[in-house]
Design a protein around this motif. Structure first.
Motif, PDB file in Angstrom:
ATOM      1  N   ASN A   1       0.801  -1.209   0.000  1.00 41.29           N
ATOM      2  CA  ASN A   1       0.000   0.000   0.000  1.00 41.29           C
ATOM      3  C   ASN A   1       0.842   1.271   0.000  1.00 41.29           C
ATOM      4  O   ASN A   1       0.299   2.354   0.074  1.00 41.29           O
ATOM      5  CB  ASN A   1      -0.910   0.002   1.234  1.00 41.29           C
TER       6      ASN A   1
ATOM      7  N   SER B   1       2.115   8.516 -10.063  1.00 49.26           N
ATOM      8  CA  SER B   1       0.927   9.329  -9.823  1.00 49.26           C
ATOM      9  C   SER B   1       0.583  10.178 -11.042  1.00 49.26           C
ATOM     10  O   SER B   1      -0.464  10.813 -11.077  1.00 49.26           O
ATOM     11  CB  SER B   1       1.154  10.241  -8.619  1.00 49.26           C
TER      12      SER B   1
ATOM     13  N   TYR C   1      -0.275   8.397  -2.415  1.00 46.08           N
ATOM     14  CA  TYR C   1      -1.295   9.109  -3.190  1.00 46.08           C
ATOM     15  C   TYR C   1      -2.361   9.673  -2.271  1.00 46.08           C
ATOM     16  O   TYR C   1      -2.824  10.792  -2.450  1.00 46.08           O
ATOM     17  CB  TYR C   1      -1.957   8.152  -4.198  1.00 46.08           C
ATOM     18  N   GLU C   2      -2.723   8.880  -1.291  1.00 44.26           N
ATOM     19  CA  GLU C   2      -3.776   9.294  -0.359  1.00 44.26           C
ATOM     20  C   GLU C   2      -3.366  10.544   0.413  1.00 44.26           C
ATOM     21  O   GLU C   2      -4.111  11.519   0.491  1.00 44.26           O
ATOM     22  CB  GLU C   2      -4.066   8.153   0.609  1.00 44.26           C
ATOM     23  N   VAL C   3      -2.184  10.508   0.966  1.00 39.53           N
ATOM     24  CA  VAL C   3      -1.680  11.655   1.719  1.00 39.53           C
ATOM     25  C   VAL C   3      -1.519  12.863   0.815  1.00 39.53           C
ATOM     26  O   VAL C   3      -1.862  13.986   1.180  1.00 39.53           O
ATOM     27  CB  VAL C   3      -0.335  11.324   2.373  1.00 39.53           C
TER      28      VAL C   3
ATOM     29  N   ASP D   1      -0.131   3.594  -2.706  1.00 40.18           N
ATOM     30  CA  ASP D   1      -1.491   4.073  -2.475  1.00 40.18           C
ATOM     31  C   ASP D   1      -1.536   5.058  -1.318  1.00 40.18           C
ATOM     32  O   ASP D   1      -2.251   6.050  -1.356  1.00 40.18           O
ATOM     33  CB  ASP D   1      -2.427   2.900  -2.179  1.00 40.18           C
ATOM     34  N   LYS D   2      -0.778   4.771  -0.300  1.00 38.80           N
ATOM     35  CA  LYS D   2      -0.737   5.660   0.860  1.00 38.80           C
ATOM     36  C   LYS D   2      -0.158   7.012   0.482  1.00 38.80           C
ATOM     37  O   LYS D   2      -0.631   8.049   0.915  1.00 38.80           O
ATOM     38  CB  LYS D   2       0.096   5.026   1.976  1.00 38.80           C
TER      39      LYS D   2
ATOM     40  N   ARG E   1      -3.201  13.682  -1.724  1.00 38.42           N
ATOM     41  CA  ARG E   1      -4.509  14.280  -1.998  1.00 38.42           C
ATOM     42  C   ARG E   1      -5.006  15.083  -0.800  1.00 38.42           C
ATOM     43  O   ARG E   1      -5.828  15.960  -0.942  1.00 38.42           O
ATOM     44  CB  ARG E   1      -5.535  13.186  -2.306  1.00 38.42           C
ATOM     45  N   LEU E   2      -4.505  14.755   0.379  1.00 40.85           N
ATOM     46  CA  LEU E   2      -4.930  15.448   1.599  1.00 40.85           C
ATOM     47  C   LEU E   2      -4.226  16.785   1.780  1.00 40.85           C
ATOM     48  O   LEU E   2      -4.581  17.560   2.657  1.00 40.85           O
ATOM     49  CB  LEU E   2      -4.650  14.549   2.806  1.00 40.85           C
TER      50      LEU E   2
ATOM     51  N   LYS F   1      -2.908  10.940 -12.403  1.00 42.58           N
ATOM     52  CA  LYS F   1      -3.877  10.673 -11.339  1.00 42.58           C
ATOM     53  C   LYS F   1      -4.333  11.993 -10.699  1.00 42.58           C
ATOM     54  O   LYS F   1      -3.925  13.055 -11.117  1.00 42.58           O
ATOM     55  CB  LYS F   1      -3.260   9.766 -10.281  1.00 42.58           C
ATOM     56  N   ASP F   2      -5.143  11.886  -9.676  1.00 40.11           N
ATOM     57  CA  ASP F   2      -5.647  13.075  -8.997  1.00 40.11           C
ATOM     58  C   ASP F   2      -4.675  13.576  -7.939  1.00 40.11           C
ATOM     59  O   ASP F   2      -5.016  14.359  -7.085  1.00 40.11           O
ATOM     60  CB  ASP F   2      -6.988  12.747  -8.317  1.00 40.11           C
ATOM     61  N   VAL F   3      -3.489  13.061  -7.980  1.00 39.18           N
ATOM     62  CA  VAL F   3      -2.498  13.427  -6.974  1.00 39.18           C
ATOM     63  C   VAL F   3      -1.797  14.737  -7.323  1.00 39.18           C
ATOM     64  O   VAL F   3      -1.165  14.834  -8.355  1.00 39.18           O
ATOM     65  CB  VAL F   3      -1.451  12.308  -6.853  1.00 39.18           C
TER      66      VAL F   3
END
Length: 109
Positions: free
Chosen positions: A7, A50, A13-15, A10-11, A17-18, A53-55
């Motif tokens: 992950n 990324s 990318y997640e961060v 993925d992590k 986006r935050l 992507k939306d990153v």
DNA sequence: CTCTTGACTGAGG
DNA sequence: GCCTCAGCCAAGA
């Protein structure tokens, strides 16, 4: 359970986006938030995937606030343009007032 | 499996 | 304050 490796991307990318508008963070900060501050390079490496992507990879810079990854964007100055569009002053690939726009996920989250 | 590369960081000179 | 070296971890050939 440990699945960091799977992950990790993925992590990242997640961060990424935050990251709030008008703020930036460093690869090490994200890596640290993921519990692997030694893997700052992996964060940047993940960012490479990324693309498309939306990153908001343009909000992620090295700890000096230098746009080291701008060469990975389509345009040569695209990354800087995006940052300036968010109210971040960037001069010669160097983010100004870094301490003001800096956003640390480990602290803010 | 081994070697190379990489959007990094910290320590030392 | 700048430059150089070493460590770190994951993915691709």
């Amino acid at each position: 359970m440990k699945q960091e490796t799977l992950n990790f991307f993925d992590k990242v990318y997640e961060v990424a986006r935050l990251i709030p508008y008008g703020r930036v963070t460093s690869y090490g900060a994200i890596a640290n938030y993921l519990g692997a501050k030694r893997s700052a390079r992996m964060v940047g490496y993940a960012m490479n995937g990324s693309a498309g992507k939306d990153v908001p990879a343009h909000r992620v810079v090295n700890r000096k606030g230098l746009l080291t990854g701008k060469h990975h964007f389509d345009g040569t100055n695209l990354m800087q343009q995006l940052l300036e569009s968010e109210g971040i002053e960037v001069i010669e690939n160097q983010i100004q007032n870094l301490d003001k726009v800096y956003w640390d996920p480990a602290k803010e989250l």
